[in-house]
Design a protein around this motif. Structure first.
Motif, mmCIF file in Angstrom:
data_model
loop_
_atom_site.group_PDB
_atom_site.id
_atom_site.type_symbol
_atom_site.label_atom_id
_atom_site.label_comp_id
_atom_site.label_asym_id
_atom_site.label_seq_id
_atom_site.Cartn_x
_atom_site.Cartn_y
_atom_site.Cartn_z
ATOM 1 N N GLU A 176 0.822 -1.208 0.000
ATOM 2 C CA GLU A 176 0.000 0.000 0.000
ATOM 3 C C GLU A 176 0.852 1.253 0.000
ATOM 4 O OE1 GLU A 176 -3.835 2.016 2.244
ATOM 5 O OE2 GLU A 176 -2.859 0.266 3.133
ATOM 6 N N LYS A 177 1.879 1.273 0.857
ATOM 7 C CA LYS A 177 2.767 2.437 0.870
ATOM 8 C C LYS A 177 4.102 2.092 1.493
ATOM 9 C CE LYS A 177 0.882 4.517 5.130
ATOM 10 N NZ LYS A 177 0.268 5.742 5.696
ATOM 11 N N ILE A 178 5.058 2.949 1.197
ATOM 12 C CA ILE A 178 6.409 2.876 1.753
ATOM 13 C C ILE A 178 6.582 4.041 2.715
ATOM 14 C CG2 ILE A 178 8.816 3.339 1.122
ATOM 15 C CD1 ILE A 178 8.328 1.560 -1.342
ATOM 16 N N ILE A 179 7.122 3.753 3.878
ATOM 17 C CA ILE A 179 7.301 4.786 4.904
ATOM 18 C C ILE A 179 8.789 4.958 5.168
ATOM 19 C CG2 ILE A 179 6.719 5.527 7.242
ATOM 20 C CD1 ILE A 179 4.353 3.459 7.066
ATOM 21 N N LEU A 180 9.324 6.081 4.722
ATOM 22 C CA LEU A 180 10.728 6.411 4.966
ATOM 23 C C LEU A 180 10.860 7.097 6.322
ATOM 24 C CD1 LEU A 180 11.607 7.936 1.485
ATOM 25 C CD2 LEU A 180 12.539 5.810 2.382
ATOM 26 N N THR A 181 11.786 6.629 7.125
ATOM 27 C CA THR A 181 12.033 7.298 8.400
ATOM 28 C C THR A 181 13.190 8.279 8.256
ATOM 29 O OG1 THR A 181 13.485 5.508 9.133
ATOM 30 C CG2 THR A 181 11.171 5.387 9.795
ATOM 31 N N LEU A 227 15.449 13.640 -1.657
ATOM 32 C CA LEU A 227 16.123 12.829 -2.665
ATOM 33 C C LEU A 227 15.787 11.352 -2.501
ATOM 34 C CD1 LEU A 227 19.659 14.534 -2.685
ATOM 35 C CD2 LEU A 227 17.703 15.009 -4.180
ATOM 36 N N GLU A 228 15.620 10.910 -1.252
ATOM 37 C CA GLU A 228 15.279 9.505 -1.006
ATOM 38 C C GLU A 228 13.859 9.173 -1.452
ATOM 39 O OE1 GLU A 228 16.156 8.712 3.086
ATOM 40 O OE2 GLU A 228 18.280 9.220 2.834
ATOM 41 N N VAL A 229 12.960 10.133 -1.366
ATOM 42 C CA VAL A 229 11.601 9.929 -1.883
ATOM 43 C C VAL A 229 11.671 9.666 -3.390
ATOM 44 C CG1 VAL A 229 9.403 11.091 -2.381
ATOM 45 C CG2 VAL A 229 10.414 11.250 -0.089
ATOM 46 N N ILE A 230 12.442 10.490 -4.084
ATOM 47 C CA ILE A 230 12.606 10.314 -5.533
ATOM 48 C C ILE A 230 13.239 8.958 -5.830
ATOM 49 C CG2 ILE A 230 13.752 11.223 -7.592
ATOM 50 C CD1 ILE A 230 13.656 14.012 -6.135
ATOM 51 N N GLU A 244 5.632 7.991 2.047
ATOM 52 C CA GLU A 244 5.399 8.848 3.208
ATOM 53 C C GLU A 244 6.707 8.993 3.981
ATOM 54 O OE1 GLU A 244 2.960 8.302 7.382
ATOM 55 O OE2 GLU A 244 1.953 7.687 5.526
ATOM 56 N N VAL A 245 6.891 10.131 4.631
ATOM 57 C CA VAL A 245 8.070 10.367 5.462
ATOM 58 C C VAL A 245 7.630 10.667 6.894
ATOM 59 C CG1 VAL A 245 10.054 11.888 5.889
ATOM 60 C CG2 VAL A 245 9.486 11.204 3.547
ATOM 61 N N VAL A 246 8.242 9.993 7.858
ATOM 62 C CA VAL A 246 8.009 10.292 9.267
ATOM 63 C C VAL A 246 9.359 10.496 9.943
ATOM 64 C CG1 VAL A 246 5.828 9.028 9.409
ATOM 65 C CG2 VAL A 246 7.970 7.864 9.973
ATOM 66 N N ILE A 247 9.395 11.375 10.910
ATOM 67 C CA ILE A 247 10.614 11.596 11.693
ATOM 68 C C ILE A 247 10.643 10.602 12.850
ATOM 69 C CG2 ILE A 247 11.813 13.204 13.225
ATOM 70 C CD1 ILE A 247 10.959 15.461 11.430
ATOM 71 N N SER A 255 13.211 2.042 8.066
ATOM 72 C CA SER A 255 12.087 2.337 7.173
ATOM 73 C C SER A 255 11.116 1.174 7.232
ATOM 74 C CB SER A 255 12.516 2.621 5.726
ATOM 75 O OG SER A 255 12.930 3.984 5.596
ATOM 76 N N MET A 256 9.908 1.369 6.638
ATOM 77 C CA MET A 256 8.833 0.398 6.788
ATOM 78 C C MET A 256 8.059 0.255 5.492
ATOM 79 S SD MET A 256 7.441 1.826 10.468
ATOM 80 C CE MET A 256 7.884 3.548 10.185
ATOM 81 N N VAL A 257 7.402 -0.894 5.369
ATOM 82 C CA VAL A 257 6.488 -1.155 4.259
ATOM 83 C C VAL A 257 5.126 -1.493 4.847
ATOM 84 C CG1 VAL A 257 5.957 -2.654 2.303
ATOM 85 C CG2 VAL A 257 8.325 -1.978 2.743
#
Length: 395
Positions: A176-181, A227-230, A244-247, A255-257
């Motif tokens: 569904e989505k990728i979550i970058l920390t 840049l990591e989102v790209i 999505e990005v979370v701190i 990071s999470m899936v």
């Protein structure tokens, strides 16, 4: 059974990723040997690496640094052949004797050797964000055409890769989505109005990671996360809306899936780049990285925050350029490299970095670009314009 050693080229061997890569290689002399090393200006460190790892080739970016290294190589009785210039980088990345390439050159300069490795079908350990940010679909087409195996080394993208199913064809139906920390860098709680007074040394003082100065500034502005989102969009074939990005200040979850059934799979570990490097070198196996293991008995609380757009205005640019014509990501990357260099040189303020990036995107007219020469020409144009904008903002 005796393993056949993998022959490794390390592009950017004197940077933090390169040094960590060589540390992992040194822990496994039965599995890996160094074929070639490259660096920009650190002659003495390159000499020490040549003495320890005995590469066949040592490449410096400029002729003066290469000639100095060659003199020291000869004086120390070493046998590495010293070369220079971009065609030498492409040669050591695509050489028939090379099994894997660690791509750790910072900036757009790393794109041509990455393309060469991709076209030659190498196992490509990608620590160079810009190869995908600048190259985009052009780079991914080279990977597919050459039959290369692309393995992400950024801690976040390695974490995502480790959290995805082995069956890549199933990703669109399951993810569904990728979550970058993101750590939030050194200014996570600082008042946005005070950021104009930030010094380069303050911006480079990352709370969790030991990194080079350019990427440390990118972390402080969260442009590294843009840049990591790209990069994630191209690596994993998701839409920008699925990222999505979370701190996460503790940098434990890398990071999470999130899957369609709402399950979330995450990769955890200590903040040590040797972990994703070891995973990339040995994939699909796992080997000792030298990193300290997590101690769950003493693990601090893990917290998560939404990025503050007033503090990190550059983050939103990632989604903007992904919706813009092909090549816009290259413009953003070029502008940011120029802006960060100007800030580190004391020519512009910290808060000017975003102004340069935003103004360059508005000033450069982009039509869809579908080949490497067009992307590099666009990169050069954006750098020139960003330099002019930065010159008007000088402190």
């Amino acid at each position: 059974m005796t393993l056949q050693k993998q022959r490794i080229t390390v592009l950017g061997s004197t940077g933090s990723i390169g040094v960590s890569t060589l540390d992992v290689i040194a822990r496994h002399p039965d599995r890996f040997e160094v074929f070639a090393l490259s660096a920009a200006t650190q002659v003495d460190l390159m000499l020490a690496q040549c003495a320890k790892f005995k590469p066949r080739f040592a490449v410096m970016v400029s002729e003066p640094h290469a000639r100095l290294l060659a003199e020291k190589i000869k004086a120390n009785g070493l046998s590495a052949q010293v070369l220079w210039a971009s065609d030498a980088l492409e040669m050591i990345a695509s050489h028939d004797s090379v099994d894997a390439v660690m791509a750790a050159i910072v900036g757009a300069a790393g794109l041509p050797p990455c393309m060469a490795a991709a076209r030659a079908g190498k196992r490509l350990l990608l620590a160079n964000k810009e190869a995908l940010v600048v190259g985009g679909d052009v780079f991914m087409q080279a990977v597919r055409a050459g039959g290369a195996r692309l393995l992400p080394i950024d801690s976040e993208h390695s974490a995502i890769f480790q959290s995805l199913p082995d069956d890549q064809a199933s990703w669109p139906q399951r993810v569904e989505k990728i979550i970058l920390t993101a750590s939030g860098g050194p200014f996570r709680t600082r008042e946005p109005a005070t950021l104009r007074h930030v010094t380069p040394d303050e911006a480079c003082a990352h709370p969790n990671w030991v990194m080079g100065r350019k990427i440390s500034v990118d972390s402080a502005t969260m442009m590294n996360k843009a840049l990591e989102v790209i990069e994630a969009k191209y690596l994993f074939g998701v839409t920008p809306a699925q990222i999505e990005v979370v701190i996460h200040p503790q940098s434990i979850i890398h990071s999470m899936v999130q899957y369609y059934d709402t399950s979330v799979v995450a990769q955890l570990g200590t903040p040590d780049m040797r972990v994703p490097i070891a995973y990339g070198l040995a994939w699909p196996e796992r080997i000792s990285s030298g990193a300290q293991a997590l101690d769950f008995k003493n693990l601090a609380n893990m917290t998560f925050e939404v990025p503050d757009e007033a503090r990190f205005p550059g983050l939103r640019l990632a989604w903007d350029v992904l919706r813009a014509p092909v090549g816009s990501t290259a413009v953003l990357n070029a502008a940011n490299e120029i802006a960060v260099a100007a800030f580190l040189d004391g020519r512009i303020r910290f808060d000017h970095i975003h102004q340069v990036n935003h103004a360059t995107l508005e000033a450069v007219s982009v039509s869809d670009v579908f080949d490497i020469d067009g992307l590099l020409a666009l990169d050069a144009q954006a750098r020139r314009i960003a330099g002019q904008i930065a010159g008007c903002l000088e402190c």
